[in-house]
Design a protein around this motif. Sequence first.
Motif, short mmCIF file in Angstrom:
data_model
loop_
_atom_site.label_atom_id
_atom_site.label_comp_id
_atom_site.label_asym_id
_atom_site.label_seq_id
_atom_site.Cartn_x
_atom_site.Cartn_y
_atom_site.Cartn_z
N SER A 297 8.92 22.40 32.60
CA SER A 297 9.78 23.56 32.78
C SER A 297 11.24 23.24 32.45
CB SER A 297 9.67 24.07 34.22
OG SER A 297 10.05 23.05 35.14
N THR A 302 8.85 26.07 22.31
CA THR A 302 8.48 27.34 21.70
C THR A 302 6.96 27.49 21.59
OG1 THR A 302 8.69 26.35 19.49
CG2 THR A 302 10.62 27.51 20.38
N GLN A 321 7.71 27.22 32.99
CA GLN A 321 8.72 28.27 33.13
C GLN A 321 10.05 27.86 32.51
OE1 GLN A 321 7.37 26.54 35.64
NE2 GLN A 321 8.82 26.07 37.27
N ASN A 323 11.28 28.41 29.35
CA ASN A 323 11.23 27.90 27.99
C ASN A 323 11.33 29.10 27.04
OD1 ASN A 323 10.67 24.83 27.70
ND2 ASN A 323 9.36 25.43 29.41
N LYS A 324 10.90 28.93 25.81
CA LYS A 324 10.93 30.01 24.83
C LYS A 324 9.56 30.18 24.18
CE LYS A 324 15.85 29.28 23.78
NZ LYS A 324 16.84 29.01 22.72
N ASN A 346 9.82 33.23 29.87
CA ASN A 346 9.51 32.81 28.52
C ASN A 346 9.62 34.02 27.60
OD1 ASN A 346 8.51 29.85 28.04
ND2 ASN A 346 7.72 30.39 30.05
N ASN A 369 9.13 37.96 31.42
CA ASN A 369 8.96 37.83 29.97
C ASN A 369 9.54 39.08 29.29
OD1 ASN A 369 7.26 35.32 28.96
ND2 ASN A 369 6.52 35.87 30.99
#
Length: 498
Positions: A297, A302, A321, A323-324, A346, A369
């Motif tokens: 996390s 990606t 959690q 991130n992208k 994300n 999200n």
Amino acid sequence: MAADPNPKKFPVLSYVLARLPSFTPTKSSSSSAPAFDVEQPQSSIEIVTQMPHLTEPGVLDSMTKAITDVAETRSVLRTLGPRPDHEAVDKARAKLSEMLSESFEDIALNEAAGKDEERRREMDEEKTWCESILKLDEVHGSYEKLLSEAEERLVRIYEFAEKKKKAEEVGEGSGGVEEEEEVNEEVVGILQQALGNPVERVDLSGRKLSLLPEAFGRIQGLLVLNLSNNQLQAIPDSIAGLHGLVELDVSGNLLETLPDSIGLLSNLKILNASTNKLTHLPDSICRCGSLVVLDVSFNRLTYLPTNIGFELVKLEKLMIQYNKIRSLPSSIGEMRSLTYLDAHFNELHGLPDSFVLLINLEYLNLSSNFSDLKELPSSFGDLISLQKLDLSNNQIHSLPDTFGTLESLVELNVDQNPLVVPPLEVVKEGVEAVKMYMGKRRITMLEEEERRRLEEEMEQANAGWLTRTTSKLKSYVSDVSEYLNPTSPRDPYLEREL
């Protein structure tokens, strides 16, 4: 450029390469202006401050001669182009496998249809493309290893020059490095102790370490290694030598990647690499088959490795959690031991259909999200063990029709969603009311589907009965007419009425 080494991961090598003669034409400038290489990394001042002997001509000349292989390979890679991304490599592998598995019967059918030559030409072009992608990725992978070896060579050259310089100098060292020397002495002390006696646990958290010696990979019996909250920019490949390592904590550092050799830690059960600068996880992490807890996390990921679910079958907790990540690999459905998944904050656009195979999942957080997450798989109700679910701050308009079958669900958060099904008044009554509403709605839909199916069957049956009856009556009248008057012509009007 893509072929240039990362200055943070290979600081000495980047510094030396930046000072090699450049064949790129430069703009004319006044003779009084100092020479400046635009390809020189921004960290040059920092590295010279840390390693002042790099500016000495003799040291730089020795280093330049030691990396001729890197310079030549870099020139070739600049011509070939940057390394293909993870998705392109996976697609190339899958496509090549698909072409190799195509049967000769298909080719025979194409030949019969006159398309043999065209199909073969297309396959050859696709095969060439796939092989070139894989080969380019392989070359870049080998180049990474070459860079690591070159960096080690340069560090050894510098250490030798530094020792030689100290032996020649007389006087006290600078007081500005006392803290760093103290930290280094602690690390050296741990290594010396490990040479004599096996060490099971090493805690170097919060020591402001910027470099981890390669010798750490030779510590015998090490089970737990805590390197959290330091300033590490890379983990040495030698960590693969810690065959018995069970727990590794590298959280709170400056890591942009994990070493490929991490896949050799076959006994590793807990890996915490949170709060770093990771942009991807190495595919080799899939070989850490004993992993039970994985926390990556608060990074810049990606995507997750394509095969992560196929091999990390013992994983119970996965924290990704902040991130992208835009999508989860379909292999995640194979993580049948997974009980805890946190993927909030994300950029998830949805979940793969295989996600519903996680029948032991108890906790799921998909909140925040935002505009990306709009729906859940239709078979979401198959997550029979799910107890806590957070779907807040998304764009979900309707919960799946199977939602009512989540019998174990006791906590539900769907705030900040444009929900239509179930209605807001039902949501306010709590999770049991939501499950009951969705369950009744599902039953009503199934009953309606069954009613329509029966009506269609009745219509088809009635139509079939009328057709058979008319056919029989027509045949009977025809037979009677022929019996009574075999020579008389048939009455077309009567036949039409029948």
